[in-house]
Enzyme design. Structure first.
Site, PDB file in Angstrom:
ATOM      1  N   LYS A   1     -76.021  -5.122  -6.259  1.00 15.46           N
ATOM      2  CA  LYS A   1     -75.266  -4.420  -7.444  1.00 15.46           C
ATOM      3  C   LYS A   1     -74.032  -5.304  -7.923  1.00 15.46           C
ATOM      4  O   LYS A   1     -73.796  -5.401  -9.135  1.00 15.46           O
ATOM      5  CB  LYS A   1     -75.182  -3.085  -7.372  1.00 15.46           C
ATOM      6  CG  LYS A   1     -76.181  -2.341  -7.085  1.00 15.46           C
ATOM      7  CD  LYS A   1     -75.794  -0.679  -7.159  1.00 15.46           C
ATOM      8  CE  LYS A   1     -77.180   0.262  -7.287  1.00 15.46           C
ATOM      9  NZ  LYS A   1     -76.856   1.366  -7.116  1.00 15.46           N
TER      10      LYS A   1
ATOM     11  N   LYS B   1     -86.900  -5.225  -7.322  1.00 15.77           N
ATOM     12  CA  LYS B   1     -87.342  -3.698  -7.082  1.00 15.77           C
ATOM     13  C   LYS B   1     -87.562  -3.246  -8.403  1.00 15.77           C
ATOM     14  O   LYS B   1     -86.625  -3.634  -9.286  1.00 15.77           O
ATOM     15  CB  LYS B   1     -86.313  -3.147  -6.347  1.00 15.77           C
ATOM     16  CG  LYS B   1     -86.480  -1.765  -6.158  1.00 15.77           C
ATOM     17  CD  LYS B   1     -85.216  -1.164  -5.466  1.00 15.77           C
ATOM     18  CE  LYS B   1     -84.045  -0.736  -6.296  1.00 15.77           C
ATOM     19  NZ  LYS B   1     -82.856  -0.087  -5.766  1.00 15.77           N
TER      20      LYS B   1
ATOM     21  N   LYS C   1     -84.436   1.810 -12.763  1.00 14.96           N
ATOM     22  CA  LYS C   1     -83.799   2.528 -13.918  1.00 14.96           C
ATOM     23  C   LYS C   1     -83.052   1.529 -14.723  1.00 14.96           C
ATOM     24  O   LYS C   1     -82.897   1.682 -16.008  1.00 14.96           O
ATOM     25  CB  LYS C   1     -83.290   3.962 -13.615  1.00 14.96           C
ATOM     26  CG  LYS C   1     -83.357   4.637 -12.552  1.00 14.96           C
ATOM     27  CD  LYS C   1     -82.231   5.899 -12.657  1.00 14.96           C
ATOM     28  CE  LYS C   1     -82.271   6.964 -11.402  1.00 14.96           C
ATOM     29  NZ  LYS C   1     -81.679   6.170 -10.057  1.00 14.96           N
TER      30      LYS C   1
HETATM   31  P1  TYM Z   1     -81.714   6.192  -6.435  1.00 17.76           P
HETATM   32  O1  TYM Z   1     -81.082   6.930  -7.388  1.00 17.76           O
HETATM   33  O2  TYM Z   1     -81.373   4.542  -6.597  1.00 17.76           O
HETATM   34  O3  TYM Z   1     -83.000   6.212  -6.186  1.00 17.76           O
HETATM   35  C1  TYM Z   1     -83.557   7.719  -5.791  1.00 17.76           C
HETATM   36  C2  TYM Z   1     -84.711   7.550  -4.936  1.00 17.76           C
HETATM   37  O4  TYM Z   1     -85.760   6.532  -5.435  1.00 17.76           O
HETATM   38  C3  TYM Z   1     -86.178   5.628  -4.552  1.00 17.76           C
HETATM   39  N1  TYM Z   1     -86.257   4.240  -5.100  1.00 17.76           N
HETATM   40  C4  TYM Z   1     -87.215   3.610  -4.983  1.00 17.76           C
HETATM   41  N2  TYM Z   1     -88.643   3.880  -4.059  1.00 17.76           N
HETATM   42  C5  TYM Z   1     -89.707   3.143  -4.191  1.00 17.76           C
HETATM   43  N3  TYM Z   1     -89.689   1.961  -5.193  1.00 17.76           N
HETATM   44  C6  TYM Z   1     -88.550   1.755  -5.898  1.00 17.76           C
HETATM   45  N4  TYM Z   1     -88.673   0.743  -6.810  1.00 17.76           N
HETATM   46  C7  TYM Z   1     -87.343   2.744  -6.037  1.00 17.76           C
HETATM   47  N5  TYM Z   1     -86.308   2.797  -6.666  1.00 17.76           N
HETATM   48  C8  TYM Z   1     -85.814   3.738  -6.190  1.00 17.76           C
HETATM   49  C9  TYM Z   1     -84.872   5.641  -3.695  1.00 17.76           C
HETATM   50  O5  TYM Z   1     -84.960   4.823  -2.417  1.00 17.76           O
HETATM   51  C10 TYM Z   1     -84.300   6.844  -3.718  1.00 17.76           C
HETATM   52  O6  TYM Z   1     -84.979   7.634  -2.586  1.00 17.76           O
HETATM   53  N6  TYM Z   1     -78.091   6.356  -2.931  1.00 17.76           N
HETATM   54  C11 TYM Z   1     -79.138   6.916  -3.522  1.00 17.76           C
HETATM   55  C12 TYM Z   1     -79.095   8.442  -3.918  1.00 17.76           C
HETATM   56  C13 TYM Z   1     -78.275   9.147  -2.988  1.00 17.76           C
HETATM   57  C14 TYM Z   1     -79.004   9.681  -1.542  1.00 17.76           C
HETATM   58  C15 TYM Z   1     -77.966  10.510  -0.681  1.00 17.76           C
HETATM   59  C16 TYM Z   1     -80.145   9.609  -1.056  1.00 17.76           C
HETATM   60  C17 TYM Z   1     -77.139   9.739  -2.789  1.00 17.76           C
HETATM   61  N7  TYM Z   1     -76.868  10.345  -1.732  1.00 17.76           N
HETATM   62  C18 TYM Z   1     -78.184  11.228   0.385  1.00 17.76           C
HETATM   63  C19 TYM Z   1     -80.546  10.221   0.272  1.00 17.76           C
HETATM   64  C20 TYM Z   1     -79.594  10.871   0.828  1.00 17.76           C
HETATM   65  C21 TYM Z   1     -79.664   6.148  -4.839  1.00 17.76           C
HETATM   66  O7  TYM Z   1     -78.948   5.357  -5.339  1.00 17.76           O
HETATM   67  O8  TYM Z   1     -80.829   6.371  -5.065  1.00 17.76           O
END
Ligand code: TYM
Length: 334
Positions: free
Chosen positions: A111, A194, A197
């Protein structure tokens, strides 16, 4: 019953990656777990968000989660900033986390890119806030996509160091739940990146709000190689784009890569892409329609979040108050 926590950033429209890596599994896990699901707006501002966009995206993400089948009555759905326990425990964890641990986080490197000096301090300590999210509830299971595995492992390091430093067995061990053949959905334009969004190219991803024509076009244009689908797994080696589309198909047909190859091996990608499009439209159109229905009534979304936050605070406040007592904070609350 095991307690689950997971979160998603309201930093854009959820993608197929979010759906297959997380949201769909979150819905399924409700059957036999106590689930707490969070729209993580504190995490979102680690990268610049226009305030009006953040507010809108928080509602949109909540609507998508409801449309994916999250049950806000039987479980808990809320936005992170509404429960102060997260930020309070995060501060304690910033003091527990070692810089060396954060330096190893690959997502920060991705990032921050080349502009490291200019990213926010919050982006750097982001994984410690994530640990606080989970541990403020003593949650033990965390359903995430593959890209979050390293962060969940770090949360365990933080929990262990806290327990060790304060001589307690207070925070539990956490297991990541990384489920299914599409735990890492890749960009439609580049099978080594990957699906995200935040990718500047809308053609790189399927958004959960895309209509049938848009999905068809994006899949038709998705990068592939000229070879047909192989007959076995070995034939997928060095073919990340083929592997990705087959993984997506597998996830929606409740099989794995090998299962798809048994049925479609030898087929050309033109034909396979048509079958994939039919499947995607069939599965995603009802979600888009239900999301729209929720968004037509923003007051009902806000009511879900308010109720969820109140119930989340009841669970997190005593745990974080105990952590504060263990640290030696003199509590104004007695
Ligand atoms: P975020 O918002 O980037 O993504 C949310 C969830 O979607 C999954 N994900 C994917 N899975 C498969 N293929 C992809 N291309 C893909 N892109 C995203 C992510 O693995 C995630 O599960 N840090 C986290 C949010 C968070 C969180 C937490 C998660 C904050 N606190 C506590 C678990 C527990 C994040 O930025 O997810």
């Amino acid at each position: 019953m095991q307690r689950i926590f997971s979160g998603i950033q309201p930093s854009g429209i959820p993608t197929l990656g979010n759906y297959l890596g997380a949201m769909r599994n979150w819905a399924a896990l409700q059957a036999d777990h106590e689930c707490i699901y969070c729209v993580v707006d504190l995490h979102a501002i680690t990268q610049w968000q226009q305030p009006a966009d953040l507010m809108r995206q928080t509602r949109e993400m909540t609507a998508s989660l409801l449309a994916c089948g999250i049950d806000p009555k039987a479980h808990i759905l809320f936005n992170q900033s509404a429960v102060s326990a997260h930020a309070r425990l995060a501060w304690i964890f910033f003091s527990v986390t070692r810089l060396g641990w954060l330096n190893r986080m690959t997502q920060f490197k991705d990032k921050a890119g080349k502009d490291r000096e200019n990213v926010s301090a919050a982006l750097y300590v982001y994984p410690s806030l994530m640990a606080a999210d989970i541990l403020a509830y003593h949650a033990t299971r965390v359903p995430v996509g593959e890209d979050q595995r390293q962060h969940v492992e770090l949360a365990n390091d933080i929990a262990q160091k806290f327990n060790h430093d304060y001589g307690v067995e207070f925070f539990p061990h956490i297991e990541p739940l990384i489920l299914g053949p599409a735990a890492r959905v890749m960009s439609l334009r580049d099978g080594t990146k990957k699906m995200a969004k935040s990718d500047p190219s809308d053609q790189s991803r399927i958004n959960l709000s895309d209509d049938a024509d848009t999905i068809a076009l994006k899949i038709r244009r998705a990068k592939t190689d000229p070879e047909p689908l192989p007959d076995d797994m070995q034939g997928l080696e060095g073919r990340p784009e083929a592997r990705n589309l087959i993984g997506i198909y597998a996830a929606f047909t409740d099989t794995d890569h090998a299962g798809v190859l048994r049925d479609h091996g030898g087929e050309g990608f033109g034909k396979f892409k048509e079958a994939l499009t039919v499947l995607l439209v069939e599965k995603l159109a009802p979600i888009a329609a239900e999301t729209k229905r929720w968004l037509d009534d923003p007051a009902s979304i806000d009511a879900v979040l308010r109720d969820g936050a109140a119930r989340a605070a009841v669970l997190a406040d005593p745990i974080v108050a105990e952590a504060e007592r263990l640290v030696g904070f003199l509590s104004a609350r007695g």
